[in-house]
Design a protein around this motif. Structure first.
Motif, PDB file in Angstrom:
ATOM      1  N   HIS A 106       0.494   1.505  -4.322  1.00 45.42           N
ATOM      2  CA  HIS A 106       0.627   2.890  -3.481  1.00 45.42           C
ATOM      3  C   HIS A 106       0.774   2.542  -2.040  1.00 45.42           C
ATOM      4  O   HIS A 106       1.413   3.230  -1.417  1.00 45.42           O
ATOM      5  N   ALA A 107      -0.171   1.506  -1.402  1.00 47.69           N
ATOM      6  CA  ALA A 107       0.163   1.185  -0.084  1.00 47.69           C
ATOM      7  C   ALA A 107       1.390   1.069   0.319  1.00 47.69           C
ATOM      8  O   ALA A 107       2.128   1.238   1.422  1.00 47.69           O
TER       9      ALA A 107
ATOM     10  N   GLY B   7      -3.468  -0.014  -6.700  1.00 48.08           N
ATOM     11  CA  GLY B   7      -3.738   0.408  -5.147  1.00 48.08           C
ATOM     12  C   GLY B   7      -2.851  -0.107  -4.114  1.00 48.08           C
ATOM     13  O   GLY B   7      -2.263   0.542  -3.256  1.00 48.08           O
ATOM     14  N   ALA B   8      -2.435  -1.578  -4.444  1.00 48.47           N
ATOM     15  CA  ALA B   8      -1.656  -2.063  -3.335  1.00 48.47           C
ATOM     16  C   ALA B   8      -0.052  -1.695  -3.605  1.00 48.47           C
ATOM     17  O   ALA B   8       0.531  -1.417  -2.419  1.00 48.47           O
TER      18      ALA B   8
ATOM     19  N   GLU C  21      -5.893  -0.155  -2.232  1.00 50.10           N
ATOM     20  CA  GLU C  21      -4.729   0.639  -1.461  1.00 50.10           C
ATOM     21  C   GLU C  21      -5.372   0.063   0.020  1.00 50.10           C
ATOM     22  O   GLU C  21      -4.575  -0.045   1.089  1.00 50.10           O
ATOM     23  N   LYS C  22      -6.569   0.569   0.563  1.00 56.90           N
ATOM     24  CA  LYS C  22      -7.011   0.366   1.785  1.00 56.90           C
ATOM     25  C   LYS C  22      -6.905  -1.370   2.153  1.00 56.90           C
ATOM     26  O   LYS C  22      -6.707  -1.327   3.547  1.00 56.90           O
TER      27      LYS C  22
ATOM     28  N   SER D 161       4.042   3.697   1.133  1.00 52.83           N
ATOM     29  CA  SER D 161       3.756   4.330   2.299  1.00 52.83           C
ATOM     30  C   SER D 161       4.765   3.985   3.447  1.00 52.83           C
ATOM     31  O   SER D 161       5.300   2.904   3.622  1.00 52.83           O
TER      32      SER D 161
ATOM     33  N   HIS E 103      -3.170  -1.810   3.034  1.00 53.30           N
ATOM     34  CA  HIS E 103      -2.760  -1.198   4.332  1.00 53.30           C
ATOM     35  C   HIS E 103      -3.455  -2.142   5.288  1.00 53.30           C
ATOM     36  O   HIS E 103      -2.677  -2.398   6.340  1.00 53.30           O
TER      37      HIS E 103
ATOM     38  N   ALA F   8      -8.509   1.187  -7.608  1.00 55.47           N
ATOM     39  CA  ALA F   8      -7.465   1.193  -6.922  1.00 55.47           C
ATOM     40  C   ALA F   8      -7.372   1.891  -5.324  1.00 55.47           C
ATOM     41  O   ALA F   8      -6.731   1.252  -4.644  1.00 55.47           O
TER      42      ALA F   8
END
Length: 355
Positions: free
Chosen positions: A264-265, A261-262, A235-236, A268, A239, A231
């Motif tokens: 979560h991004a 993870g995406a 996310e990285k 933001s 971003h 994840a």
């Protein structure tokens, strides 16, 4: 104590000889279907249990199918092969087989385990998972003439002309369907989060996205990112894409781990909403804002819990096909003049809140 049911009891109830009962259970191809069904009804009614040790001595078959337990990774994607294993166990039992589990850290360790298992337990066949380029395991089993089937294509060769039977899920068809779903919803600039090149599964899933996007008149160049499979990696990478000037409004991910993870991004500040190029034209031209859409792959329990749209693999069906191909091999029903059978299944898109 309940008196043990014998093969003679089954024969008496079914109105056949003991040899016919034995044939119906061990060599069903030599028994008329009507007779076999009568024997099976008697077996079920009496609760007869086959003596597996005696059967192995008589037939030379252990009725065992061996498969490796995949190592636990991030707690998300590991559930995929757990579901496949559950389906394999059920399908094997229906065909009179049991599943033998083992562990191995890499290809060579698994080949060493093949030798140990064949010497100690004599499994009739193997099911291999996580196939990849340069797979040592398939070469060893072919050289030693051990029956097996793979859940996954032989990525190092032409799949249609492979030297062994396989079952797989068409990842490219899945990501193509996901891309069309997003295009139909008005998205145009659709990004892709995948694994580094060289992964057969990952490359296949990326190809479906790229081909479908290009067919819609959108150049996929620069719209994908390759990363690890957890994840934090997702996310990285998300971003990086969303903060670019590409105008990405949706993401398709090679796995649910990256998709989580995406998600979560996209929550933001400043990234949760992006101008829609389809509905509003160009930046600064009255573009309508809409939430960034995210689609994963594998439809894990996490996807359901967080409302993630994801591609679901038909794992129970895949497992049943693996057992069917193996029983055909083990019963000598495969045509030696034809190439080994293969089955390619399509995943289905499970639509939830994220896209």
């Amino acid at each position: 104590m309940t008196e043990k049911v014998t093969i003679a009891d089954v024969a008496r109830l079914a109105g056949v000889s003991r040899q016919t009962v034995s044939n119906a259970l061990n060599s069903p191809e030599v028994v008329r279907e009507e007779t076999r069904q009568r024997v099976l009804r008697a077996v079920e009614e009496l609760g007869y249990r086959v003596n597996q040790a005696a059967r192995q001595m008589r037939t030379g078959r252990s009725r065992l199918i061996a498969i490796r337990i995949e190592p636990d990774r991030d707690g998300i994607n590991g559930s995929v092969l757990d579901r496949f294993l559950h389906g394999l166990t059920e399908s094997a039992a229906l065909s009179g087989y049991r599943v033998l589990l083992y562990t191995a850290d890499d290809d060579q360790a698994e080949v060493d385990t093949f030798e140990d298992l064949l010497g100690a337990y004599e499994p009739d066949a193997f099911v291999l998972t996580s196939t990849h380029h340069g797979d040592l395991r398939t070469a060893w089993l072919l050289d030693h003439k051990v029956p097996f089937v793979t859940f996954g294509r032989p990525w190092s060769a032409d799949s249609a002309g492979a030297a062994h039977a396989w079952v797989d899920v068409d990842g490219a068809a899945g990501t193509a369907a996901a891309t069309r779903h997003l295009l139909d919803a008005g998205h145009r600039v659709i990004g892709f989060l995948g694994w580094p090149p060289g992964s057969g599964v990952g490359d296949d899933r990326r190809e479906g996205w790229a081909r479908t996007l290009a067919a819609a008149g959108v150049d996929p160049a620069g719209l994908s990112r390759a990363t690890g499979d957890d994840a934090a990696d997702g996310e990285k990478a998300a971003h990086d894409l969303l903060r670019s000037d590409l105008g990405v409004t949706a993401l398709i991910c090679v796995s649910d781990s990256l998709a989580l993870g995406a998600l979560h991004a996209t929550r933001s500040p400043g990234l949760a909403w992006q101008p829609s190029r389809q509905l509003g034209g160009r930046p600064g031209g009255g573009a309508v804002e809409r939430p960034v859409a995210v689609i994963g792959f594998d439809d894990t329990p996490v996807a359901k819990a967080v409302g993630l749209t994801s591609l679901s693999q038909p794992l129970t069906q895949a497992a049943a096909h693996c057992v069917a191909l193996l029983t055909t091999l083990l019963d000598g029903q495969a045509n030696p003049g034809e190439p080994p059978a293969n089955v390619l299944l399509e995943p289905s898109l499970v639509v939830r809140q994220s896209a």
